[in-house]
Enzyme design. Structure first.
Site, PDB file in Angstrom:
ATOM      1  N   LYS A 106       0.978  49.980 -21.997  1.00 13.90           N
ATOM      2  CA  LYS A 106       0.603  50.787 -20.823  1.00 13.90           C
ATOM      3  C   LYS A 106       1.735  50.764 -19.830  1.00 13.90           C
ATOM      4  CE  LYS A 106      -3.107  53.136 -19.651  1.00 13.90           C
ATOM      5  NZ  LYS A 106      -4.016  53.803 -20.590  1.00 13.90           N
ATOM      6  N   GLY A 218     -15.921  61.876 -11.682  1.00 13.14           N
ATOM      7  CA  GLY A 218     -14.516  62.234 -11.949  1.00 13.14           C
ATOM      8  C   GLY A 218     -14.418  63.693 -12.361  1.00 13.14           C
ATOM      9  N   GLY A 220     -11.216  65.065 -13.303  1.00 14.46           N
ATOM     10  CA  GLY A 220      -9.850  65.210 -13.805  1.00 14.46           C
ATOM     11  C   GLY A 220      -9.896  65.620 -15.262  1.00 14.46           C
ATOM     12  N   ASN A 221      -8.871  65.245 -16.008  1.00 11.21           N
ATOM     13  CA  ASN A 221      -8.814  65.618 -17.420  1.00 11.21           C
ATOM     14  C   ASN A 221     -10.063  65.137 -18.158  1.00 11.21           C
ATOM     15  OD1 ASN A 221      -8.199  64.845 -20.321  1.00 11.21           O
ATOM     16  ND2 ASN A 221      -6.478  66.176 -19.870  1.00 11.21           N
ATOM     17  N   ALA A 222     -10.397  63.873 -18.030  1.00 11.51           N
ATOM     18  CA  ALA A 222     -11.537  63.322 -18.776  1.00 11.51           C
ATOM     19  C   ALA A 222     -12.859  63.908 -18.277  1.00 11.51           C
ATOM     20  CB  ALA A 222     -11.536  61.793 -18.650  1.00 11.51           C
ATOM     21  N   GLY A 223     -13.067  63.872 -16.964  1.00 14.25           N
ATOM     22  CA  GLY A 223     -14.349  64.292 -16.391  1.00 14.25           C
ATOM     23  C   GLY A 223     -14.633  65.781 -16.533  1.00 14.25           C
TER      24      GLY A 223
HETATM   25  P1  NAD Z   1      -7.124  62.418 -13.697  1.00  9.95           P
HETATM   26  O1  NAD Z   1      -6.057  62.000 -12.787  1.00  9.95           O
HETATM   27  O2  NAD Z   1      -7.010  63.725 -14.403  1.00  9.95           O
HETATM   28  O3  NAD Z   1      -8.507  62.439 -12.890  1.00  9.95           O
HETATM   29  C1  NAD Z   1      -9.004  61.341 -12.181  1.00  9.95           C
HETATM   30  C2  NAD Z   1     -10.265  61.792 -11.462  1.00  9.95           C
HETATM   31  O4  NAD Z   1     -10.846  60.643 -10.812  1.00  9.95           O
HETATM   32  C3  NAD Z   1     -10.009  62.823 -10.355  1.00  9.95           C
HETATM   33  O5  NAD Z   1     -11.055  63.763 -10.343  1.00  9.95           O
HETATM   34  C4  NAD Z   1     -10.067  61.981  -9.078  1.00  9.95           C
HETATM   35  O6  NAD Z   1     -10.447  62.740  -7.946  1.00  9.95           O
HETATM   36  C5  NAD Z   1     -11.141  60.960  -9.450  1.00  9.95           C
HETATM   37  N1  NAD Z   1     -11.074  59.761  -8.633  1.00  9.95           N
HETATM   38  C6  NAD Z   1      -9.963  59.094  -8.200  1.00  9.95           C
HETATM   39  N2  NAD Z   1     -10.326  58.048  -7.417  1.00  9.95           N
HETATM   40  C7  NAD Z   1     -11.684  58.055  -7.369  1.00  9.95           C
HETATM   41  C8  NAD Z   1     -12.659  57.239  -6.726  1.00  9.95           C
HETATM   42  N3  NAD Z   1     -12.288  56.206  -5.953  1.00  9.95           N
HETATM   43  N4  NAD Z   1     -13.961  57.541  -6.936  1.00  9.95           N
HETATM   44  C9  NAD Z   1     -14.330  58.589  -7.716  1.00  9.95           C
HETATM   45  N5  NAD Z   1     -13.471  59.394  -8.316  1.00  9.95           N
HETATM   46  C10 NAD Z   1     -12.158  59.136  -8.155  1.00  9.95           C
HETATM   47  O7  NAD Z   1      -7.343  61.221 -14.720  1.00  9.95           O
HETATM   48  P2  NAD Z   1      -8.018  61.271 -16.157  1.00  9.95           P
HETATM   49  O8  NAD Z   1      -6.959  61.491 -17.149  1.00  9.95           O
HETATM   50  O9  NAD Z   1      -9.218  62.159 -16.126  1.00  9.95           O
HETATM   51  O10 NAD Z   1      -8.499  59.746 -16.305  1.00  9.95           O
HETATM   52  C11 NAD Z   1      -9.749  59.287 -15.805  1.00  9.95           C
HETATM   53  C12 NAD Z   1     -10.097  57.971 -16.483  1.00  9.95           C
HETATM   54  O11 NAD Z   1     -10.145  58.185 -17.886  1.00  9.95           O
HETATM   55  C13 NAD Z   1      -9.105  56.837 -16.245  1.00  9.95           C
HETATM   56  O12 NAD Z   1      -9.784  55.615 -16.218  1.00  9.95           O
HETATM   57  C14 NAD Z   1      -8.218  56.914 -17.477  1.00  9.95           C
HETATM   58  O13 NAD Z   1      -7.570  55.687 -17.730  1.00  9.95           O
HETATM   59  C15 NAD Z   1      -9.242  57.269 -18.519  1.00  9.95           C
HETATM   60  N6  NAD Z   1      -8.669  57.872 -19.721  1.00  9.95           N
HETATM   61  C16 NAD Z   1      -8.068  59.099 -19.689  1.00  9.95           C
HETATM   62  C17 NAD Z   1      -7.513  59.617 -20.848  1.00  9.95           C
HETATM   63  C18 NAD Z   1      -6.888  60.980 -20.900  1.00  9.95           C
HETATM   64  O14 NAD Z   1      -6.492  61.413 -21.993  1.00  9.95           O
HETATM   65  N7  NAD Z   1      -6.808  61.718 -19.807  1.00  9.95           N
HETATM   66  C19 NAD Z   1      -7.565  58.870 -22.031  1.00  9.95           C
HETATM   67  C20 NAD Z   1      -8.196  57.636 -22.036  1.00  9.95           C
HETATM   68  C21 NAD Z   1      -8.734  57.146 -20.857  1.00  9.95           C
END
Ligand code: NAD
Length: 423
Positions: A106, A218, A220-223
């Site tokens: 990481k 969330g 972002g990408n995942a949510g």
């Molecule tokens: P991202 O940056 O695209 O989105 C993050 C989201 O979380 C945003 O909507 C942001 O507004 C929200 N957020 C930030 N702080 C917050 C808080 N205090 N309370 C509530 N919401 C909050 O990130 P992502 O890629 O969607 O990743 C989200 C999670 O999924 C992380 O834990 C990441 O490690 C995990 N993850 C992502 C991937 C991937 O492929 N994108 C893969 C494995 C795990």
């Protein structure tokens, strides 16, 4: 950071528990409690007004007994070395549970990317890659995007890597744009993998997803993809979603276009408007009376102080580390099915694995093949986890889903270390 919420302490505590359950060899346990390599870098970056600002970055290779380290890079103001260590440990278990030939790593940079313009972001991405270039590569350690990093940032990093080593090596980094041999299907693979797990879990809970309600933390990408795919694949009703500013709840279900508009126009989904919608806090979102809860934002969201208030019957940890160990125990007592992060969100790394396989072989797949292979791998991980839990139950040992997944993952890494003569 409070000691009990330090993610690395949590990761070590989880490993200790798994080691006890499975009777792990003490030497293997000692190796697995710490990362193999940790790099801390100092990054001077030229800013828009001409001054140079210095940022701190990290890259951790936790374990590479089963293959090169693999894991994302986060740009976050609250990044710490312990967060990166924990995430690299969880990547090790994630790749092992999926049974793919990769280890865990990481990276992260302490910064607030929201304050950067595009040039500053590119300068930082390039500075970070220059600093870690000799540490990474397709046979050593393969980074990818994570919180607040994007395919564009991966493309800049790939380009910087080629400048340092003097040749193209597309398998050095995954999550790239398709123009530079990113993989069709990689963009939403984390959420899609989570959906395959949701489908399997619903079958085992006899839950009808078409009639189920879902809350997602969330956007972002995942949510965001979890939101769209749970509607598209199962017809579930997503009644709540949030971002860092807060969330919105609508018992009638939410509309993507209106969510996108609220986000674009006001900066947050909490300002979504419709007849029955109301703004809610991130805390209240977690406590909603829904069938499925998907934490897809950041770590430590469900803790011992709010675990008792969680009402969902199925919790899919799409974020990394959203639930503390105390809270996991409470949810287990309440008989909620809490599927761990390194199973639920493994679609991201499985997708990255497919991208790497295609890059190093130079032969490219279509999206259909990508989805079929992802389904096969993650469905097997879910079934292995449930089968292990049942095997322990048959021996009168009650273990939660996280521990069942840990036992499988740790056992595979320990066996690889043993075969290689590490202990
Ligand atoms: P991202 O940056 O695209 O989105 C993050 C989201 O979380 C945003 O909507 C942001 O507004 C929200 N957020 C930030 N702080 C917050 C808080 N205090 N309370 C509530 N919401 C909050 O990130 P992502 O890629 O969607 O990743 C989200 C999670 O999924 C992380 O834990 C990441 O490690 C995990 N993850 C992502 C991937 C991937 O492929 N994108 C893969 C494995 C795990």
């Amino acid at each position: 950071m409070a000691e009990e919420l330090n993610p690395f302490k949590i990761a070590q505590e989880q490993l200790d528990k798994a080691a006890e359950i499975m009777g792990l060899d003490k030497q293997a346990h000692a190796i697995l409690r710490e990362p193999r390599r940790t790099l801390i870098v100092n990054l001077p970056v030229k800013m828009r007004d001409g001054h140079t600002e210095t940022f701190t970055g990290f890259r951790v290779q936790y374990n590479d007994a089963r293959g090169p380290a693999k894991g994302g890079i986060r740009f976050h103001p609250a990044e710490t070395i312990d967060t990166v260590k924990a995430l690299s440990a969880w990547m090790t278990w994630k790749c092992s549970l999926a049974d793919i030939p990769l280890g865990g790593g990481k990276g992260g940079v302490i910064c607030d990317p929201k304050k950067f313009n595009e040039t500053e972001l590119e300068n930082l991405a390039r500075a970070y890659m220059r600093a870690i270039a000799s540490f990474v590569g397709p046979d050593k350690d393969i980074p990818a995007p994570d919180v607040y990093t994007t395919p564009q940032i991966m493309a800049w990093m790939l380009d910087e890597y080629t400048r340092v080593v003097g040749h193209n090596d597309f398998g050095t980094i995954t999550g790239k744009p398709v123009e530079v041999w990113g993989s069709e299907g990689r963009m939403d693979s984390t959420a899609l993998g989570g959906m395959f797990v949701m489908r399997e879990a619903a079958k085992s809970l006899k839950m009808n997803l078409k009639k189920s309600t879902v809350a997602v933390q969330g956007f972002g990408n995942a949510g965001k993809f979890a939101y769209t795919l749970s509607k598209k694949m199962f017809g579930s009703k997503v009644v709540a979603i949030s971002d860092s500013e807060g969330g919105v709840y609508d018992p009638d279900g939410l509309d993507l276009q209106k969510l996108e508009e609220a986000k674009a126009e006001t900066g947050s989904v909490k300002n979504y408007k419709s007849k029955n919608a109301k703004a809610i806090t991130n805390e209240k979102l977690l406590e909603l009376d829904v069938d499925v809860l998907i934490p897809a934002a950041i770590e430590n969201q469900i803790r011992k102080d709010n675990a008792d208030d969680i009402k969902a019957k199925l919790i899919l940890e799409l974020a990394n580390g959203p639930i503390t160990p105390d809270a996991t125990d409470i949810l287990f007592e309440k008989r909620a099915m809490d599927l761990p992060d390194f199973l639920v969100n493994s679609g991201g790394v499985i997708g990255s694995y497919f991208e790497w396989v295609q890059n190093i072989s130079g032969y490219y797949w279509d999206t259909n093949k990508f989805h079929t292979e992802l389904d096969k791998i993650i469905t097997k991980s879910f079934r292995d986890t449930v089968a292990t839990q049942k095997a322990y139950a048959a021996k009168k040992v009650k273990i939660n889903e996280r521990m069942a997944a840990y036992v499988i993952a740790v056992d595979r890494v320990a066996k690889a270390m043993k075969a290689r003569g590490w202990y």
